[in-house]
Motif scaffolding. Structure first.
Motif, PDB file in Angstrom:
ATOM      1  N   PRO A   1       0.808  -1.230   0.000  1.00  0.00           N
ATOM      2  CA  PRO A   1       0.000   0.000   0.000  1.00  0.00           C
ATOM      3  C   PRO A   1       0.836   1.272   0.000  1.00  0.00           C
ATOM      4  O   PRO A   1       0.304   2.358  -0.265  1.00  0.00           O
ATOM      5  N   ALA A   2       2.138   1.147   0.275  1.00  0.00           N
ATOM      6  CA  ALA A   2       3.007   2.327   0.264  1.00  0.00           C
ATOM      7  C   ALA A   2       3.306   2.786  -1.159  1.00  0.00           C
ATOM      8  O   ALA A   2       3.745   3.922  -1.366  1.00  0.00           O
ATOM      9  N   ILE A   3       3.090   1.908  -2.139  1.00  0.00           N
ATOM     10  CA  ILE A   3       3.322   2.254  -3.540  1.00  0.00           C
ATOM     11  C   ILE A   3       1.992   2.670  -4.155  1.00  0.00           C
ATOM     12  O   ILE A   3       1.043   1.886  -4.217  1.00  0.00           O
ATOM     13  N   ALA A   4       1.918   3.915  -4.598  1.00  0.00           N
ATOM     14  CA  ALA A   4       0.649   4.465  -5.077  1.00  0.00           C
ATOM     15  C   ALA A   4       0.414   4.279  -6.567  1.00  0.00           C
ATOM     16  O   ALA A   4      -0.733   4.311  -7.021  1.00  0.00           O
ATOM     17  N   GLU A   5       1.476   4.114  -7.348  1.00  0.00           N
ATOM     18  CA  GLU A   5       1.311   4.021  -8.796  1.00  0.00           C
ATOM     19  C   GLU A   5       2.475   3.276  -9.416  1.00  0.00           C
ATOM     20  O   GLU A   5       3.570   3.211  -8.843  1.00  0.00           O
ATOM     21  N   GLY A   6       2.226   2.702 -10.584  1.00  0.00           N
ATOM     22  CA  GLY A   6       3.267   2.036 -11.356  1.00  0.00           C
ATOM     23  C   GLY A   6       3.372   2.669 -12.727  1.00  0.00           C
ATOM     24  O   GLY A   6       2.344   3.031 -13.323  1.00  0.00           O
ATOM     25  N   LEU A   7       4.587   2.842 -13.214  1.00  0.00           N
ATOM     26  CA  LEU A   7       4.799   3.437 -14.537  1.00  0.00           C
ATOM     27  C   LEU A   7       5.017   2.338 -15.562  1.00  0.00           C
ATOM     28  O   LEU A   7       5.748   1.374 -15.325  1.00  0.00           O
ATOM     29  N   MET A   8       4.412   2.518 -16.738  1.00  0.00           N
ATOM     30  CA  MET A   8       4.428   1.493 -17.768  1.00  0.00           C
ATOM     31  C   MET A   8       5.222   1.939 -18.983  1.00  0.00           C
ATOM     32  O   MET A   8       5.158   3.106 -19.394  1.00  0.00           O
ATOM     33  N   LEU A   9       5.958   1.020 -19.562  1.00  0.00           N
ATOM     34  CA  LEU A   9       6.716   1.232 -20.789  1.00  0.00           C
ATOM     35  C   LEU A   9       5.970   0.555 -21.936  1.00  0.00           C
ATOM     36  O   LEU A   9       5.154  -0.345 -21.718  1.00  0.00           O
ATOM     37  N   ASP A  10       6.284   0.977 -23.170  1.00  0.00           N
ATOM     38  CA  ASP A  10       5.751   0.255 -24.319  1.00  0.00           C
ATOM     39  C   ASP A  10       6.737  -0.821 -24.740  1.00  0.00           C
ATOM     40  O   ASP A  10       7.811  -0.978 -24.149  1.00  0.00           O
ATOM     41  N   MET A  11       6.394  -1.565 -25.769  1.00  0.00           N
ATOM     42  CA  MET A  11       7.242  -2.681 -26.202  1.00  0.00           C
ATOM     43  C   MET A  11       8.573  -2.213 -26.770  1.00  0.00           C
ATOM     44  O   MET A  11       9.509  -3.004 -26.890  1.00  0.00           O
ATOM     45  N   ALA A  12       8.679  -0.932 -27.113  1.00  0.00           N
ATOM     46  CA  ALA A  12       9.934  -0.380 -27.622  1.00  0.00           C
ATOM     47  C   ALA A  12      10.818   0.163 -26.502  1.00  0.00           C
ATOM     48  O   ALA A  12      11.929   0.613 -26.761  1.00  0.00           O
ATOM     49  N   GLY A  13      10.322   0.154 -25.260  1.00  0.00           N
ATOM     50  CA  GLY A  13      11.122   0.598 -24.128  1.00  0.00           C
ATOM     51  C   GLY A  13      10.936   2.043 -23.725  1.00  0.00           C
ATOM     52  O   GLY A  13      11.632   2.532 -22.831  1.00  0.00           O
ATOM     53  N   SER A  14       9.999   2.750 -24.353  1.00  0.00           N
ATOM     54  CA  SER A  14       9.728   4.139 -23.983  1.00  0.00           C
ATOM     55  C   SER A  14       8.710   4.185 -22.845  1.00  0.00           C
ATOM     56  O   SER A  14       7.796   3.360 -22.778  1.00  0.00           O
ATOM     57  N   VAL A  15       8.838   5.181 -21.977  1.00  0.00           N
ATOM     58  CA  VAL A  15       7.878   5.375 -20.897  1.00  0.00           C
ATOM     59  C   VAL A  15       6.621   6.005 -21.482  1.00  0.00           C
ATOM     60  O   VAL A  15       6.697   6.951 -22.280  1.00  0.00           O
ATOM     61  N   VAL A  16       5.454   5.492 -21.078  1.00  0.00           N
ATOM     62  CA  VAL A  16       4.195   5.975 -21.657  1.00  0.00           C
ATOM     63  C   VAL A  16       3.314   6.663 -20.625  1.00  0.00           C
ATOM     64  O   VAL A  16       2.886   7.799 -20.819  1.00  0.00           O
ATOM     65  N   GLU A  17       3.059   5.986 -19.504  1.00  0.00           N
ATOM     66  CA  GLU A  17       2.066   6.479 -18.556  1.00  0.00           C
ATOM     67  C   GLU A  17       2.106   5.653 -17.287  1.00  0.00           C
ATOM     68  O   GLU A  17       2.891   4.704 -17.162  1.00  0.00           O
TER      69      GLU A  17
ATOM     70  N   VAL B   1       9.733  17.376 -15.352  1.00  0.00           N
ATOM     71  CA  VAL B   1      10.265  18.721 -15.533  1.00  0.00           C
ATOM     72  C   VAL B   1      11.768  18.601 -15.718  1.00  0.00           C
ATOM     73  O   VAL B   1      12.449  17.938 -14.937  1.00  0.00           O
ATOM     74  N   ARG B   2      12.254  19.229 -16.787  1.00  0.00           N
ATOM     75  CA  ARG B   2      13.693  19.201 -17.075  1.00  0.00           C
ATOM     76  C   ARG B   2      14.116  20.594 -17.531  1.00  0.00           C
ATOM     77  O   ARG B   2      13.627  21.087 -18.549  1.00  0.00           O
ATOM     78  N   GLY B   3      14.977  21.211 -16.757  1.00  0.00           N
ATOM     79  CA  GLY B   3      15.461  22.537 -17.122  1.00  0.00           C
ATOM     80  C   GLY B   3      14.365  23.564 -17.256  1.00  0.00           C
ATOM     81  O   GLY B   3      14.419  24.427 -18.133  1.00  0.00           O
ATOM     82  N   GLY B   4      13.338  23.477 -16.408  1.00  0.00           N
ATOM     83  CA  GLY B   4      12.233  24.422 -16.453  1.00  0.00           C
ATOM     84  C   GLY B   4      11.192  24.126 -17.506  1.00  0.00           C
ATOM     85  O   GLY B   4      10.221  24.864 -17.645  1.00  0.00           O
ATOM     86  N   GLU B   5      11.373  23.036 -18.261  1.00  0.00           N
ATOM     87  CA  GLU B   5      10.438  22.671 -19.324  1.00  0.00           C
ATOM     88  C   GLU B   5       9.612  21.464 -18.901  1.00  0.00           C
ATOM     89  O   GLU B   5      10.125  20.523 -18.292  1.00  0.00           O
ATOM     90  N   LEU B   6       8.334  21.503 -19.226  1.00  0.00           N
ATOM     91  CA  LEU B   6       7.419  20.410 -18.912  1.00  0.00           C
ATOM     92  C   LEU B   6       7.390  19.437 -20.087  1.00  0.00           C
ATOM     93  O   LEU B   6       7.163  19.834 -21.227  1.00  0.00           O
ATOM     94  N   LEU B   7       7.604  18.158 -19.806  1.00  0.00           N
ATOM     95  CA  LEU B   7       7.651  17.137 -20.845  1.00  0.00           C
ATOM     96  C   LEU B   7       6.672  16.019 -20.510  1.00  0.00           C
ATOM     97  O   LEU B   7       6.557  15.614 -19.349  1.00  0.00           O
TER      98      LEU B   7
ATOM     99  N   VAL C   1       5.657  17.514 -26.006  1.00  0.00           N
ATOM    100  CA  VAL C   1       5.339  16.094 -26.027  1.00  0.00           C
ATOM    101  C   VAL C   1       6.524  15.397 -26.678  1.00  0.00           C
ATOM    102  O   VAL C   1       6.848  15.655 -27.846  1.00  0.00           O
ATOM    103  N   VAL C   2       7.186  14.523 -25.939  1.00  0.00           N
ATOM    104  CA  VAL C   2       8.431  13.938 -26.416  1.00  0.00           C
ATOM    105  C   VAL C   2       8.604  12.538 -25.825  1.00  0.00           C
ATOM    106  O   VAL C   2       8.199  12.279 -24.689  1.00  0.00           O
ATOM    107  N   ARG C   3       9.179  11.641 -26.605  1.00  0.00           N
ATOM    108  CA  ARG C   3       9.424  10.293 -26.096  1.00  0.00           C
ATOM    109  C   ARG C   3      10.457  10.348 -24.981  1.00  0.00           C
ATOM    110  O   ARG C   3      11.458  11.061 -25.079  1.00  0.00           O
ATOM    111  N   LEU C   4      10.195   9.569 -23.934  1.00  0.00           N
ATOM    112  CA  LEU C   4      11.064   9.551 -22.767  1.00  0.00           C
ATOM    113  C   LEU C   4      11.504   8.121 -22.463  1.00  0.00           C
ATOM    114  O   LEU C   4      10.690   7.188 -22.524  1.00  0.00           O
ATOM    115  N   LEU C   5      12.766   7.976 -22.116  1.00  0.00           N
ATOM    116  CA  LEU C   5      13.290   6.692 -21.672  1.00  0.00           C
ATOM    117  C   LEU C   5      13.324   6.672 -20.147  1.00  0.00           C
ATOM    118  O   LEU C   5      13.332   7.727 -19.499  1.00  0.00           O
ATOM    119  N   PRO C   6      13.348   5.485 -19.538  1.00  0.00           N
ATOM    120  CA  PRO C   6      13.364   5.409 -18.068  1.00  0.00           C
ATOM    121  C   PRO C   6      14.458   6.244 -17.423  1.00  0.00           C
ATOM    122  O   PRO C   6      14.217   6.918 -16.410  1.00  0.00           O
TER     123      PRO C   6
END
Length: 268
Positions: free
Chosen positions: A156-172, A181-187, A217-222
């Motif tokens: 119960p201490a873990i509230a959410e899990g992040l999912m990757l697609d089959m290509a290895g990119s983080v989706v949701e 947030v990276r360098g003041g930019e929202l991604l 909107v940009v593809r993100l890796l873990p």
């Protein structure tokens, strides 16, 4: 609960939503019968109907039905389910369909307030999202990937899990959209190959534009998520939850996330 505008609690066993998951749904919060984030919820519902080639209900009709089912609840969780309706055996879409429309409400259960205030612990999921551009972004009724992903942990201490697609990119997340947030930019990851385009995600992007916060909107890796200055997940019921911990990474301050939380408080 209303089924095609009438009180009821059952549908035909031949309904294509039951047989094939041939339909979609939206979940939203309502207060005194008034839905929150409706502008974005309606946009997404209409877009999903078009993608699935389902007739879209009249907006005014839906608002009346939401008001009816949630009228006696100060704060409610409303669910709208649309299916292609009854049909004969076989996958092919019928030439003409009589959609099934279900609008229901339940009392607000809520989430612990500290998740928004103090951030959450998240984990990586082993379950991957399949690549299917035809259904990408749509909140369709086939959610078994999310079911398997969310069933990977019981802590119960873990509230959410992040999912990757089959290509290895983080989706949701299993029930949320992701921003970093990276360098003041929202991604935020694109949803052109899989994933669900949430109403709160759209609301956050609009809020960022109004606040002159650069966003892409940009593809993100873990590794890029783990290296982020800030990270948060969001959905229309939970709002914005900052990530406090993901794997071995810890975050303690979320200045831009806090800015967005304040801007979106009480949004409708």
């Amino acid at each position: 609960m209303l089924i095609n505008g009438l009180p009821g609690d059952s549908i035909s066993a031949s309904d294509r939503g039951l047989a094939y998951g041939d339909g979609l749904y939206r979940t939203l919060e309502a207060r005194h019968g008034t839905p929150l984030l409706w502008h974005w919820q309606w946009q997404r519902l209409a877009a999903d109907c078009a993608q699935l080639r389902l007739p879209c209900p009249d907006e005014a009709l839906l608002l009346r039905e939401i008001a009816s089912v949630a009228a006696e609840l100060e704060r409610a969780v409303v669910k709208i389910v649309l299916t292609r309706g009854g049909g004969q055996r076989g996958y092919a879409m019928p030439d003409g369909c009589s959609p099934t429309r279900i609008v229901s409400a339940s009392a607000w259960g809520g989430y612990p307030a500290e998740r928004a205030a103090q951030g959450i612990v998240a984990r990586w999921c082993d379950t991957r999202l399949a690549l299917q551009p035809l259904l990408a972004g749509v909140k369709h009724l086939n959610r078994l990937e999310n079911v398997f992903a969310r069933s990977e942990w019981r802590d119960p201490a873990i509230a959410e899990g992040l999912m990757l697609d089959m290509a290895g990119s983080v989706v949701e997340g299993t029930m949320s959209n992701l921003f970093i947030v990276r360098g003041g930019e929202l991604l935020t990851p694109p949803l052109d190959r899989c994933g669900v385009s949430g109403a709160m995600r759209a609301s956050v992007l609009d809020a960022a534009a109004n606040l002159a916060i650069p966003a892409r909107v940009v593809r993100l890796l873990p590794d890029e998520v783990l290296a982020a200055d800030e990270a948060f997940v969001c959905n229309s019921l939970a709002g914005i939850w900052p990530l406090r911990q993901l794997h071995t990474r810890h975050w303690h301050d979320w200045p831009l996330t806090r800015h967005l939380q304040l801007a979106l408080q009480g949004g409708s």
